[in-house]
Scaffold this motif. Structure first.
Motif, PDB file in Angstrom:
ATOM      1  N   MET A 105      16.546 -34.034 -10.181  1.00 30.51           N
ATOM      2  CA  MET A 105      17.773 -34.639 -10.703  1.00 30.51           C
ATOM      3  C   MET A 105      18.554 -33.631 -11.543  1.00 30.51           C
ATOM      4  SD  MET A 105      16.213 -38.303 -11.856  1.00 30.51           S
ATOM      5  CE  MET A 105      17.651 -39.328 -12.022  1.00 30.51           C
ATOM      6  N   LEU A 106      17.844 -32.889 -12.393  1.00 28.72           N
ATOM      7  CA  LEU A 106      18.505 -31.892 -13.237  1.00 28.72           C
ATOM      8  C   LEU A 106      19.131 -30.782 -12.396  1.00 28.72           C
ATOM      9  CD1 LEU A 106      15.881 -31.634 -16.101  1.00 28.72           C
ATOM     10  CD2 LEU A 106      18.215 -32.495 -16.305  1.00 28.72           C
ATOM     11  N   ASP A 107      18.399 -30.336 -11.371  1.00 31.58           N
ATOM     12  CA  ASP A 107      18.932 -29.290 -10.493  1.00 31.58           C
ATOM     13  C   ASP A 107      20.188 -29.754  -9.772  1.00 31.58           C
ATOM     14  OD1 ASP A 107      17.046 -27.387 -11.141  1.00 31.58           O
ATOM     15  OD2 ASP A 107      15.699 -27.929  -9.497  1.00 31.58           O
ATOM     16  N   LYS A 108      20.191 -31.011  -9.351  1.00 33.43           N
ATOM     17  CA  LYS A 108      21.352 -31.556  -8.654  1.00 33.43           C
ATOM     18  C   LYS A 108      22.568 -31.617  -9.581  1.00 33.43           C
ATOM     19  CE  LYS A 108      20.285 -34.548  -5.527  1.00 33.43           C
ATOM     20  NZ  LYS A 108      19.933 -35.794  -4.813  1.00 33.43           N
ATOM     21  N   LEU A 109      22.341 -32.032 -10.849  1.00 36.29           N
ATOM     22  CA  LEU A 109      23.446 -32.083 -11.810  1.00 36.29           C
ATOM     23  C   LEU A 109      23.989 -30.686 -12.082  1.00 36.29           C
ATOM     24  CD1 LEU A 109      22.330 -34.674 -14.521  1.00 36.29           C
ATOM     25  CD2 LEU A 109      23.908 -34.999 -12.638  1.00 36.29           C
ATOM     26  N   ALA A 110      23.099 -29.711 -12.193  1.00 37.42           N
ATOM     27  CA  ALA A 110      23.530 -28.336 -12.463  1.00 37.42           C
ATOM     28  C   ALA A 110      24.299 -27.771 -11.265  1.00 37.42           C
ATOM     29  CB  ALA A 110      22.329 -27.461 -12.789  1.00 37.42           C
ATOM     30  N   LYS A 111      23.827 -28.093 -10.061  1.00 38.26           N
ATOM     31  CA  LYS A 111      24.489 -27.590  -8.852  1.00 38.26           C
ATOM     32  C   LYS A 111      25.910 -28.124  -8.743  1.00 38.26           C
ATOM     33  CE  LYS A 111      23.695 -29.257  -4.703  1.00 38.26           C
ATOM     34  NZ  LYS A 111      22.954 -29.681  -3.508  1.00 38.26           N
ATOM     35  N   ARG A 112      26.106 -29.355  -9.182  1.00 39.55           N
ATOM     36  CA  ARG A 112      27.426 -29.990  -9.097  1.00 39.55           C
ATOM     37  C   ARG A 112      28.263 -29.785 -10.359  1.00 39.55           C
ATOM     38  NH1 ARG A 112      25.128 -35.496  -6.382  1.00 39.55           N
ATOM     39  NH2 ARG A 112      24.795 -34.619  -4.325  1.00 39.55           N
ATOM     40  N   ASN A 113      27.801 -28.933 -11.256  1.00 36.79           N
ATOM     41  CA  ASN A 113      28.515 -28.602 -12.499  1.00 36.79           C
ATOM     42  C   ASN A 113      28.754 -29.812 -13.398  1.00 36.79           C
ATOM     43  OD1 ASN A 113      28.735 -25.797 -12.192  1.00 36.79           O
ATOM     44  ND2 ASN A 113      30.455 -26.066 -10.781  1.00 36.79           N
ATOM     45  N   ILE A 114      27.854 -30.784 -13.348  1.00 33.96           N
ATOM     46  CA  ILE A 114      27.937 -31.907 -14.266  1.00 33.96           C
ATOM     47  C   ILE A 114      27.333 -31.482 -15.602  1.00 33.96           C
ATOM     48  CG2 ILE A 114      27.224 -34.286 -14.694  1.00 33.96           C
ATOM     49  CD1 ILE A 114      27.264 -34.656 -11.625  1.00 33.96           C
ATOM     50  N   ILE A 115      26.258 -30.688 -15.530  1.00 32.81           N
ATOM     51  CA  ILE A 115      25.719 -30.039 -16.722  1.00 32.81           C
ATOM     52  C   ILE A 115      25.616 -28.549 -16.429  1.00 32.81           C
ATOM     53  CG2 ILE A 115      24.428 -32.056 -17.534  1.00 32.81           C
ATOM     54  CD1 ILE A 115      21.882 -30.748 -16.484  1.00 32.81           C
ATOM     55  N   HIS A 116      25.525 -27.736 -17.457  1.00 31.76           N
ATOM     56  CA  HIS A 116      25.431 -26.293 -17.298  1.00 31.76           C
ATOM     57  C   HIS A 116      24.046 -25.916 -16.778  1.00 31.76           C
ATOM     58  CE1 HIS A 116      25.593 -22.006 -18.367  1.00 31.76           C
ATOM     59  NE2 HIS A 116      26.904 -22.168 -18.326  1.00 31.76           N
ATOM     60  N   LYS A 117      23.970 -24.868 -15.971  1.00 34.34           N
ATOM     61  CA  LYS A 117      22.693 -24.480 -15.377  1.00 34.34           C
ATOM     62  C   LYS A 117      21.682 -24.073 -16.430  1.00 34.34           C
ATOM     63  CE  LYS A 117      24.278 -19.795 -14.278  1.00 34.34           C
ATOM     64  NZ  LYS A 117      23.379 -18.797 -14.757  1.00 34.34           N
ATOM     65  N   ASN A 118      22.149 -23.481 -17.540  1.00 33.02           N
ATOM     66  CA  ASN A 118      21.218 -23.101 -18.600  1.00 33.02           C
ATOM     67  C   ASN A 118      20.661 -24.324 -19.322  1.00 33.02           C
ATOM     68  OD1 ASN A 118      21.790 -20.505 -17.906  1.00 33.02           O
ATOM     69  ND2 ASN A 118      22.909 -19.991 -19.776  1.00 33.02           N
ATOM     70  N   LYS A 119      21.470 -25.362 -19.448  1.00 33.48           N
ATOM     71  CA  LYS A 119      20.993 -26.605 -20.067  1.00 33.48           C
ATOM     72  C   LYS A 119      19.915 -27.230 -19.192  1.00 33.48           C
ATOM     73  CE  LYS A 119      22.425 -31.203 -21.588  1.00 33.48           C
ATOM     74  NZ  LYS A 119      21.935 -31.214 -22.960  1.00 33.48           N
ATOM     75  N   ALA A 120      20.145 -27.242 -17.889  1.00 34.45           N
ATOM     76  CA  ALA A 120      19.153 -27.789 -16.965  1.00 34.45           C
ATOM     77  C   ALA A 120      17.856 -26.990 -17.049  1.00 34.45           C
ATOM     78  CB  ALA A 120      19.696 -27.769 -15.543  1.00 34.45           C
ATOM     79  N   SER A 121      17.982 -25.680 -17.104  1.00 33.87           N
ATOM     80  CA  SER A 121      16.817 -24.807 -17.195  1.00 33.87           C
ATOM     81  C   SER A 121      16.058 -25.043 -18.492  1.00 33.87           C
ATOM     82  CB  SER A 121      17.275 -23.357 -17.093  1.00 33.87           C
ATOM     83  OG  SER A 121      16.183 -22.502 -17.018  1.00 33.87           O
ATOM     84  N   ASN A 122      16.796 -25.193 -19.578  1.00 35.82           N
ATOM     85  CA  ASN A 122      16.200 -25.443 -20.890  1.00 35.82           C
ATOM     86  C   ASN A 122      15.435 -26.770 -20.890  1.00 35.82           C
ATOM     87  OD1 ASN A 122      15.584 -25.379 -23.584  1.00 35.82           O
ATOM     88  ND2 ASN A 122      17.694 -25.399 -24.310  1.00 35.82           N
TER      89      ASN A 122
END
Length: 83
Positions: free
Chosen positions: A54-71
């Protein structure tokens, strides 16, 4: 209110996308909360890949920042491993 036909359509589509993004973001936040509250190792291990996806999908679609998802993924992995 917009007068141009394409601007009216853009307003409609932006609203639809906003609602969809808000729903997906809220659902993911609730899943993260549920995983953090879990104290059972087996349940957390089963839930972790779903939350990561779910986090990866949000990051891919720029809903959240990729670094936030990684964190978040890193913190959740530490939580799951510490159980």
């Amino acid at each position: 209110m917009a007068n141009i036909k394409s601007a009216i359509k853009r307003t409609r589509s932006n609203e639809a996308k906003r609602v969809r993004n808000k729903y997906q973001h809220k659902t993911t936040r609730n899943a993260v909360r549920k995983l953090r509250a879990t104290t059972d190792k087996k349940e957390a291990t089963a839930l972790y890949p779903e939350v990561v996806a779910m986090l990866d999908k949000l990051a891919k679609r720029n809903i959240i920042h990729k670094n936030k998802a990684s964190n978040l993924k890193s913190k959740l992995a530490l939580h799951v491993n510490s159980l």
